[in-house]
Structure formats: structure tokens, C-alpha cells
Design a protein around this motif. Structure first.
Motif, short mmCIF file in Angstrom:
data_model
loop_
_atom_site.label_atom_id
_atom_site.label_comp_id
_atom_site.label_asym_id
_atom_site.label_seq_id
_atom_site.Cartn_x
_atom_site.Cartn_y
_atom_site.Cartn_z
N ALA A 15 -24.94 -18.95 -54.98
CA ALA A 15 -23.76 -18.09 -55.71
C ALA A 15 -23.22 -17.28 -54.59
O ALA A 15 -21.88 -17.04 -54.70
N ASP A 18 -20.74 -19.21 -52.29
CA ASP A 18 -19.41 -19.61 -53.20
C ASP A 18 -18.70 -18.55 -53.13
O ASP A 18 -17.52 -18.65 -53.04
N LEU A 19 -19.11 -17.41 -53.56
CA LEU A 19 -18.45 -16.36 -53.74
C LEU A 19 -17.80 -15.77 -52.30
O LEU A 19 -16.61 -15.24 -52.18
N THR A 28 -17.48 -9.25 -52.11
CA THR A 28 -18.28 -9.76 -53.11
C THR A 28 -19.23 -8.56 -53.37
O THR A 28 -19.94 -8.20 -52.38
N GLN A 32 -21.72 -9.47 -58.97
CA GLN A 32 -20.89 -10.78 -58.99
C GLN A 32 -21.93 -11.94 -58.50
O GLN A 32 -21.93 -13.08 -59.17
N ARG A 36 -22.92 -15.19 -61.25
CA ARG A 36 -22.37 -16.39 -60.85
C ARG A 36 -23.92 -17.20 -60.73
O ARG A 36 -23.66 -18.31 -61.30
#
Length: 193
Positions: A15, A18-19, A28, A32, A36
Motif C-alpha cells: 500500500a 502504491d501511494l 503520503t 492513508q 489502503r
């Protein structure tokens, strides 16, 4: 949020990467990342002290694997042969998950000065663990440090090649890549005379 799914640590890393790719490391937040990954912030903090630690996750285990491999090398192994045994031990423990996150982790680190500095410290820590293991085997400090640095460099080169192989190349085992990189570095060092 479901907390019963397995592999919370891996999900958090995925996650975060990805962020970081989508919006950048600085933008980020831990909240978050947890969202995610479909986990809570408290679950995040059970695994990592902060988001920087996500990118050096596994360093202690990697250091231990390298040192274990060096310690397990035959008694008559040279320092470089012992380093090769350490590389084999560490590379053999890497999974498909490790291969899959390599390019994204590299991109996240390269995009942020703080993370580049932290990654350099990780390399220093790996080299120190290997040098200490070599010294316990009786290697002189200078020999141990040079052999360890070559080992860290070989692991890094091998890992990058393994995690981002050429388009026409099927990824083999990380052990193969680290052995090839170590052989290249040993040959290059021999030319320094």
C-alpha cells in the motif's frame, strides 16, 4: 476495517509503495497507508515505527542471514568465499514478494533525499554485520571490511537485476544474480593491482 486478513506487514508495504508512486513519499500519510491496506493505524504502528521504516523493512533479518551464511561457511573458506556463502544464504531467503517490490522501492528511494540517506545507512549496517561475522572467523579488520563492502555491493547489484530483469529475460533465482555480480566485482577488484 478487516484485521483478520493475513500478511498485514506485506500489505502495508504494498500500500505504501502504491501511494508513494501515485502521490509521492512526502504527501503520503500513515493513515492513508493503513486505509489502503485495509488495516488500522494501530496495526501499522505494530509493524513499523514510521513510514520511513517501511523502506528499510527486513534490514535486521537480512543482516542476520548474511552473518549466518558467513558463520556457516567451511572453516577453511577465505573471507571472499565466506561472503559468497552469506550472499547465498540471504538470497535464498528472498521471496517473490521481495522481487515484486524491488523496482517500486528503488523508485521511491531515488525520488527522496531523506530516503536515499537512509538507504545508504542500511548498506552501512549490512556491511558492518558482514564484517563482524568475518572478524569472528579470524579475518583482519581491513580484509573483513573490504570483503563485506564487496558483498553488499554484489547483493545490491544482484537484487536490482533480479527484480527488474531485461524484458526478454525470465527472472531466475536471486542466488544466481548475486553470484554473478560477486564474480564480476571480484574480477574487477583483481584488475585494480
Amino acid at each position: 476495517m478487516p484485521r483478520w486478513k493475513p500478511d498485514a506487514r506485506e500489505r502495508l508495504v504494498e500500500a505504501a509503495l502504491d501511494l508513494f508512486t501515485e502521490q509521492g513519499y512526502d504527501e503520503t500519510t500513515v493513515a492513508q497507508i493503513a486505509e489502503r491496506a485495509e488495516l488500522t493505524r494501530s496495526t501499522f504502528f505494530r509493524h513499523f515505527s514510521d513510514k520511513r521504516e517501511l523502506l528499510s523493512a527486513g534490514q535486521e533479518m537480512l543482516s542476520a542471514l548474511l552473518a549466518e551464511g558467513i558463520a556457516a561457511a567451511p572453516d577453511d573458506a577465505t573471507p571472499l568465499e565466506a561472503v559468497a556463502a552469506g550472499l547465498d544464504r540471504a538470497a535464498g531467503a528472498m521471496t517473490e514478494f521481495n522481487r515484486g517490490i524491488g523496482p517500486r522501492m528503488h523508485a521511491a528511494i531515488e525520488a527522496n533525499e531523506e530516503l536515499r540517506a537512509r538507504n545508504a545507512m542500511k548498506s552501512i549496517g549490512l556491511a558492518a554485520a558482514m564484517a563482524e561475522a568475518l572478524q569472528r572467523r579470524g579475518a583482519a579488520e581491513s580484509v573483513a571490511r573490504v570483503a563485506a563492502e564487496l558483498g553488499v555491493l554484489a547483493f545490491g547489484i544482484g537484487y536490482r537485476r533480479w527484480s527488474a530483469p531485461a524484458r526478454d529475460e525470465a527472472p531466475g533465482e536471486l542466488v544466481t544474480y548475486t553470484r554473478e555480480a560477486f564474480a564480476e566485482l571480484r574480477a574487477a577488484a583483481a584488475e585494480l593491482r
